[in-house]
Design a protein around this motif. Structure first.
Motif, mmCIF file in Angstrom:
data_model
loop_
_atom_site.group_PDB
_atom_site.id
_atom_site.type_symbol
_atom_site.label_atom_id
_atom_site.label_comp_id
_atom_site.label_asym_id
_atom_site.label_seq_id
_atom_site.Cartn_x
_atom_site.Cartn_y
_atom_site.Cartn_z
ATOM 1 N N GLY A 113 0.804 -1.216 0.000
ATOM 2 C CA GLY A 113 0.000 0.000 0.000
ATOM 3 C C GLY A 113 0.836 1.264 0.000
ATOM 4 O O GLY A 113 1.982 1.285 0.461
ATOM 5 N N THR A 114 0.247 2.326 -0.520
ATOM 6 C CA THR A 114 0.870 3.646 -0.506
ATOM 7 C C THR A 114 -0.191 4.669 -0.135
ATOM 8 O O THR A 114 -1.316 4.617 -0.626
ATOM 9 C CB THR A 114 1.537 3.977 -1.854
ATOM 10 O OG1 THR A 114 2.259 5.204 -1.753
ATOM 11 C CG2 THR A 114 0.528 4.066 -2.993
ATOM 12 N N GLN A 115 0.157 5.575 0.751
ATOM 13 C CA GLN A 115 -0.808 6.544 1.282
ATOM 14 C C GLN A 115 -1.002 7.700 0.308
ATOM 15 O O GLN A 115 -0.023 8.297 -0.167
ATOM 16 C CB GLN A 115 -0.335 7.085 2.624
ATOM 17 C CG GLN A 115 -1.231 8.161 3.219
ATOM 18 C CD GLN A 115 -2.558 7.607 3.710
ATOM 19 O OE1 GLN A 115 -2.611 6.595 4.392
ATOM 20 N NE2 GLN A 115 -3.653 8.281 3.359
ATOM 21 N N VAL A 116 -2.241 8.017 0.044
ATOM 22 C CA VAL A 116 -2.609 9.213 -0.721
ATOM 23 C C VAL A 116 -3.472 10.088 0.179
ATOM 24 O O VAL A 116 -4.491 9.628 0.694
ATOM 25 C CB VAL A 116 -3.376 8.845 -2.003
ATOM 26 C CG1 VAL A 116 -3.931 10.098 -2.680
ATOM 27 C CG2 VAL A 116 -2.470 8.074 -2.957
ATOM 28 N N THR A 117 -3.060 11.322 0.357
ATOM 29 C CA THR A 117 -3.804 12.267 1.179
ATOM 30 C C THR A 117 -4.105 13.504 0.348
ATOM 31 O O THR A 117 -3.183 14.118 -0.201
ATOM 32 C CB THR A 117 -3.021 12.657 2.434
ATOM 33 O OG1 THR A 117 -2.695 11.486 3.176
ATOM 34 C CG2 THR A 117 -3.848 13.595 3.304
ATOM 35 N N VAL A 118 -5.380 13.847 0.249
ATOM 36 C CA VAL A 118 -5.815 15.004 -0.523
ATOM 37 C C VAL A 118 -6.375 16.032 0.449
ATOM 38 O O VAL A 118 -7.367 15.767 1.144
ATOM 39 C CB VAL A 118 -6.866 14.610 -1.571
ATOM 40 C CG1 VAL A 118 -7.223 15.822 -2.432
ATOM 41 C CG2 VAL A 118 -6.372 13.466 -2.440
ATOM 42 N N SER A 119 -5.757 17.184 0.479
ATOM 43 C CA SER A 119 -6.210 18.239 1.392
ATOM 44 C C SER A 119 -7.183 19.171 0.687
ATOM 45 O O SER A 119 -7.077 19.412 -0.515
ATOM 46 C CB SER A 119 -5.010 19.023 1.905
ATOM 47 O OG SER A 119 -4.355 19.676 0.833
ATOM 48 N N SER A 120 -8.102 19.699 1.467
ATOM 49 C CA SER A 120 -9.129 20.587 0.890
ATOM 50 C C SER A 120 -8.680 22.042 0.910
ATOM 51 O O SER A 120 -7.688 22.394 1.494
ATOM 52 C CB SER A 120 -10.433 20.428 1.659
ATOM 53 O OG SER A 120 -10.219 20.698 3.019
#
Length: 120
Positions: A113-120
């Protein structure tokens, strides 16, 4: 035994793009249907996209259609997930997975797995 290693995750602002890669080893890559899945905090793992061994057929979960593109390069034993117009709800750990082509049902091999974080 197939080993899968994802890369390319990170932190991006809403509307941005990322490209995930998944490098495979230990098997004949073109023998496998490849998929991407994701798991958000507190949620079940869900299917995102799949691609057949030749790359001629793909399928996507509805929320990512038109924004994500799955592709593969059999000469490099790698599958990609191009993610555009990212949204905060795309935040998750993304996993790639493999199963022998023509095999119905669940996938047999998974990456870490690889973390994807999308900020608003």
């Amino acid at each position: 035994q197939v080993q899968l290693v994802e890369s390319g995750g990170g932190l991006v602002q809403a509307g941005g793009s990322l490209r995930l890669s998944c490098a495979a080893s230990g098997g004949t890559f073109s023998m496998y249907t490849m998929g991407w899945f994701r798991q958000a905090p507190g949620k079940e793992r869900e299917f995102v996209a799949t691609i057949t061994w030749s790359g001629s057929n793909t399928d996507y979960v509805d929320p990512v259609k038109g924004r994500f593109t799955i592709s593969r390069d059999n000469s490099k034993n790698t599958v990609y997930l191009q993610m555009n117009s990212l949204r905060p709800e795309d935040t998750a750990v993304y996993y790639c997975a493999a199963k022998l082509r023509g095999k119905p049902g669940s996938y047999d091999y998974w990456g870490q797995g690889t973390q994807v974080t999308v900020s608003s």
